[in-house]
Every structure is written in C-alpha cells, then in structure tokens.
Scaffold this active site. Sequence first.
Site, PDB file in Angstrom:
ATOM      1  N   GLY A 143     -17.151  -0.549  -1.295  1.00 36.45           N
ATOM      2  CA  GLY A 143     -16.382   0.014  -2.259  1.00 36.45           C
ATOM      3  C   GLY A 143     -17.067  -0.450  -3.939  1.00 36.45           C
TER       4      GLY A 143
ATOM      5  CG  PHE B  84     -12.855  -3.735  -2.682  1.00 41.53           C
ATOM      6  CD1 PHE B  84     -12.452  -2.544  -2.299  1.00 41.53           C
ATOM      7  CD2 PHE B  84     -12.172  -4.455  -3.666  1.00 41.53           C
ATOM      8  CE1 PHE B  84     -11.148  -2.186  -2.924  1.00 41.53           C
ATOM      9  CE2 PHE B  84     -10.997  -4.095  -4.242  1.00 41.53           C
ATOM     10  CZ  PHE B  84     -10.528  -2.998  -3.896  1.00 41.53           C
TER      11      PHE B  84
ATOM     12  N   PRO C 229     -17.487   5.242  -7.007  1.00 47.51           N
ATOM     13  CG  PRO C 229     -18.465   7.044  -7.999  1.00 47.51           C
ATOM     14  CD  PRO C 229     -18.487   6.219  -6.977  1.00 47.51           C
TER      15      PRO C 229
ATOM     16  CE1 TYR D 273      -3.416  -2.801   0.535  1.00 52.03           C
ATOM     17  CE2 TYR D 273      -3.737  -2.103   2.852  1.00 52.03           C
ATOM     18  CZ  TYR D 273      -3.980  -2.871   1.514  1.00 52.03           C
ATOM     19  OH  TYR D 273      -4.823  -3.913   1.616  1.00 52.03           O
TER      20      TYR D 273
END
Length: 306
Positions: free
Chosen positions: A223, A220, A227, A67
């Site tokens: 998510g 996610f 967008p 990350y």
Amino acid sequence: MTTTTLDASAAGTWQLGDRTVNRIGLGAMRLTGMPWDPAPRRREDAIAVLRRAVELGVDHIDTAAFYFVATRSANELIATALQPYPEHLTIATKIGPSRTRSSDFGFEPYARPEQLRDQLEENIRQLGRDHMDLVYLRWGTGLGPAEGSVAEHVAALVELREEGLLRHIGLSNVSAAQLREALTITPVAAVQNRYGLTERADDDVLALTRDRGIAFVPFFSMGAAVPNAVPGAAPDTTGEAEVAQVAARHGATPAQVRLAWTLHRGPHVLAIPGTGNVAHLEENIAAGALQLGEDDLALLDGVARA
C-alpha cells in the site's frame, strides 16, 4: 510470470497456532471501501471477492469490527458471503481500537483491558460465530508501535481464551520489547505490523518472530506505493525503478513484485493483501507463485538502503 493455475497454496503454508494456512490470505479492510472514498464499494463486488478468494484456496481472512463505512461493515460482508463457513477457514480479528459512528468515523479512546470482552463479542456476533480463531491485540490507533506495557491487555485476552471465546492470541502494531513482554505471559501465534519493501523499521520484530516460530503478518506491504492506500500519506515512490525492472523481467506487475518480495522475507511471513476487486484479488494470489532470483532480491533488498 509463467502461467500457472491460480491457487493460494502456491506460496506454501505456515502455522497460525494449531491451524495450517496458506501464506496468501485476504485482508478485509478494503471490502467496504474506505471512509474517504466518494461512495462505498458495491456489496455484490465485495461478496464476489470473498467467495472467489475461498474458491482459490484462501483460508485466512483478516478483519476487524472497526472496518466499516456508514452503510456496511467488513464483518457483515464476510458473514453474508461465506456462511456456513468452511471448516478449514481461519478468521482473525483485531481488538483494542474502536471507531465512532459519527460523521468523521474517528477513533474512540483506546479500550481498557476490561472493555476487550465487549469488543470481542461484537466481532463474534457480527460474524455469526461462537468464538474467534485468532484475536490480535491491536496496540494503539496509529500506523506504528505505541509505547507502554501490553501486559494487562494480554492478560485480559488470556482470560477470554480460557473461557473459549478465542483460540489463539496475536499482537499488532507492537515493538520487539512488547512482544517479548507478551511472551512471558502467553504463547503468541502471530504478529501483525506495518512492513514492506520501503517500510522496514520492524526488521527486529521480523527476526524475533522468525526465531520464535511466530507468524509475521505485514499490513500495507504494497500500500505504501498506492495512491490513497495509506491514510494521510502520499504514495512512496522509493524503489519504483528497481521494482519496475524486476517486474519486466518476470512479466509481473509492480504490486506483485512487492508482494513476492515480502513473502521472500521468511517462510513465516503471511500476506493479507486487501482488495474489493476480483481481478486484483487474482493478481495478488498469482504473486504467491512468483519466484524471485538472487539478482532480483539483491536489487530489491538494496532499495531501503539507497
């Protein structure tokens, strides 16, 4: 939503190995901003998010050495913001994938079992620790489970645990069969797979972790509808009307409803929503107190089958 004191404990607790954590945690991926963003997030904003999260009772942070953007990394931000670390804080990381430092930040070839030590030690150095609380074998570099046996890689993690470099082993991006294979080698503290309201391909993994008392940590979970949140994917608007209906009923945001639905999938489900914004962090933590009724759950449960 009914106004309550913001506290990550509102959703209850679960075990990560021998550590008890609040079910609302924090994912670190968005602290730096994403590689395709016009500019990195401001360091001071990311540091403020981390410190505010701990103030609000977040005691489970999920990160990875991969990350990073050109000018900063999630691990470095965590170390800067939170050292000396609170004793109750659990930090989890993922190894297996690694990314290049070239202009496209693409993924390098997947790590062989003997390369996992270097990846783990990189996380330990970046975070300023002498060991990691929880280390996931992140299988493959895609967004869904990759094929193949995980046995050799899991065995390598067992050796690293015996040396004291990690406390607990987790798996990420795996199938139910791969989880069963790993369980013949070692206890597994947590499984981290893509899962959410419209991402239910891993219902069998969710059920298996519940049956075995293993934490299930979806990524996610919100998510899919945001967008640019999922790399290379357009926002998924499936169930938008149903989510909006429940949100209006509770005075909540659609994101809070999606997060609350995910937590309602079982007491062993832990949430790690990521953000680089303090206001969004507080919204996410507030979602832990959102109690969905039977009518809400029936409506939302039907979304993926519509």
